[in-house]
Design a protein around this motif. Structure first.
Motif, short mmCIF file in Angstrom:
data_model
loop_
_atom_site.label_atom_id
_atom_site.label_comp_id
_atom_site.label_asym_id
_atom_site.label_seq_id
_atom_site.Cartn_x
_atom_site.Cartn_y
_atom_site.Cartn_z
N GLN A 6 156.98 -8.81 23.21
CA GLN A 6 155.94 -9.79 22.90
C GLN A 6 155.30 -9.54 21.53
OE1 GLN A 6 152.12 -9.30 25.02
NE2 GLN A 6 151.88 -8.34 23.07
N THR A 9 148.26 -10.51 21.28
CA THR A 9 147.62 -11.40 22.24
C THR A 9 146.12 -11.54 21.97
OG1 THR A 9 147.16 -9.57 23.76
CG2 THR A 9 149.27 -10.70 24.00
N SER A 133 153.87 -27.98 25.34
CA SER A 133 154.03 -28.36 23.94
C SER A 133 152.83 -27.95 23.08
CB SER A 133 154.23 -29.88 23.83
OG SER A 133 153.11 -30.57 24.38
N SER A 134 151.68 -27.69 23.71
CA SER A 134 150.47 -27.34 22.95
C SER A 134 150.33 -25.84 22.75
CB SER A 134 149.24 -27.87 23.67
OG SER A 134 149.01 -27.16 24.89
N LEU A 135 151.24 -25.03 23.33
CA LEU A 135 151.12 -23.58 23.31
C LEU A 135 152.15 -22.95 22.38
CD1 LEU A 135 150.66 -22.98 27.15
CD2 LEU A 135 148.87 -23.21 25.40
N SER A 136 151.77 -21.83 21.78
CA SER A 136 152.70 -21.06 20.93
C SER A 136 153.31 -19.89 21.68
CB SER A 136 151.95 -20.54 19.69
OG SER A 136 151.43 -21.60 18.93
N HIS A 137 152.55 -19.31 22.61
CA HIS A 137 153.01 -18.15 23.37
C HIS A 137 152.41 -18.20 24.77
CE1 HIS A 137 154.38 -16.17 19.64
NE2 HIS A 137 153.24 -16.56 19.12
N ASP A 244 156.61 -12.14 26.36
CA ASP A 244 156.29 -13.50 25.95
C ASP A 244 157.30 -14.42 26.64
OD1 ASP A 244 155.67 -15.89 24.78
OD2 ASP A 244 156.02 -15.26 22.72
N LEU A 246 157.10 -17.85 27.11
CA LEU A 246 157.19 -19.27 26.73
C LEU A 246 158.53 -19.65 26.10
CD1 LEU A 246 155.88 -22.03 26.62
CD2 LEU A 246 154.82 -21.38 24.44
N PRO A 247 159.09 -18.86 25.15
CA PRO A 247 160.38 -19.26 24.59
C PRO A 247 161.47 -19.42 25.65
CG PRO A 247 159.38 -17.56 23.24
CD PRO A 247 158.54 -17.66 24.48
N LYS A 250 160.91 -22.67 27.72
CA LYS A 250 161.37 -23.84 26.97
C LYS A 250 162.89 -23.92 26.96
CE LYS A 250 157.45 -24.17 23.73
NZ LYS A 250 157.05 -24.07 22.29
N ASN A 297 148.30 -18.81 24.01
CA ASN A 297 147.66 -19.22 22.76
C ASN A 297 148.57 -20.17 22.01
OD1 ASN A 297 149.59 -17.71 21.34
ND2 ASN A 297 148.22 -15.94 21.07
#
Length: 297
Positions: A6, A9, A133-137, A244, A246-247, A250, A297
């Motif tokens: 990651q 944070t 779509s609004s998040l980076s991580h 992390d 989120l990637p 997606k 975030n």
């Protein structure tokens, strides 16, 4: 031991409130007039819940922060800390689901967020649902210590002990649901002993819940060693995971296009979270948990 994959944070916010108490979620069908399946909390302000799927008899209400029967036990050890124990040594090897499918019997025990439809209880999910779509991580942390595994026999076709986490994402437009599960460790029978097994990731629902028969459900079983490049948790050792996710979420939604998953990330949001273990075959084991967080975030 710490397992990381990651970034920083410091500017994030928690998607779920920390564990301040635990309810029990009934696995049994109830009368249609029953408003809730939650019962027996450690306190009225409890904001997480036990899932006990395919247990022969439901756990009783908590007493002195412990609930237990001959198949499982959960101990609440204070804010953010709990221990789980399963005894599957007498369970059948296979099960027939409501869909009619026969499969290997999987007994799950976990502590997770209170479902959003249970509006009479404290909320686990903080604030509003945030589109992916609004998040980076999305940073997930967990500290776990798997305990020694006891094997009664290897008569079942699969004898396995799994410890990990699950993130539930819901598509607010299509009502699709994605169960993203990450194994922190998998022990599998090798003769009469259990050894680490670094199984590969795989889809388990591709549009239909093959257990309940429900449509618009997708599920993927991921592994920390194959997708995050970190070592699994080992017996009687404390391991802290820091990922992390989120990637990967997606990536899997995009891969799911071939199964009909909605490709608009603005429609998808995280709505559920759980940590725990699964037993396959005649095994008994447990795990101790702390340091749980899902920060975005």
């Amino acid at each position: 031991m710490k397992a990381c994959a990651q970034a920083d944070t410091s500017s994030g916010h928690e998607l779920f409130a920390p564990v301040s108490g635990i309810w029990v979620f009934s696995s049994q069908q109830q009368d249609k007039n029953t408003k809730s399946k939650l019962y027996g909390a450690t306190s009225p302000s409890a904001n997480w819940v036990i899932g006990q799927w395919d247990i022969p008899h439901d756990l009783p209400p908590f007493f002195n922060n412990v609930t237990q029967n001959s198949y499982a036990s959960v101990r609440y050890n204070g804010i953010g800390h709990f221990t789980l124990q399963q005894n599957a040594t007498t369970l059948p090897c296979t099960v027939v689901f409501p869909s009619g499918k026969r499969a290997v019997n999987e007994f799950d025990l976990f502590v997770g967020s209170i479902p959003l439809y249970e509006t009479a209880y404290p909320k686990t999910l903080n604030g509003k649902r945030e589109p992916l779509s609004s998040l980076s991580h999305i940073f997930e942390t967990a500290t776990v210590r798997p305990t020694t595994i006891r094997v009664a026999d290897t008569a079942c076709p699969v004898t396995r002990a799994v410890i990990g986490t699950g993130i539930v994402a819901t598509d607010l437009e299509t009502r699709q649901t994605f169960f993203y599960q990450i194994s922190f460790s998998i022990y599998q029978a090798d003769q009469r002993k259990m050894t680490l097994a670094q199984l590969q990731p795989a889809w388990f629902f591709t549009g239909t819940n093959t257990q309940a028969g429900a449509p618009d459900q997708f599920g993927y079983g991921d592994r920390v060693w194959s997708s995050y490049g970190v070592s699994p948790a080992t017996q009687n050792n404390v391991t802290a995971f820091d990922l992390d996710v989120l990637p990967r979420l997606k990536q899997l939604i995009f891969q799911g296009a071939k199964y009909g998953m909605d490709q608009n990330l603005a429609n998808w949001a995280v709505t559920g979270l759980y940590y725990g273990q699964s037993a396959f075959g005649h095994v008994a084991y447990g795990s101790a948990w702390s340091g749980l967080s899902l920060m975005a975030n």
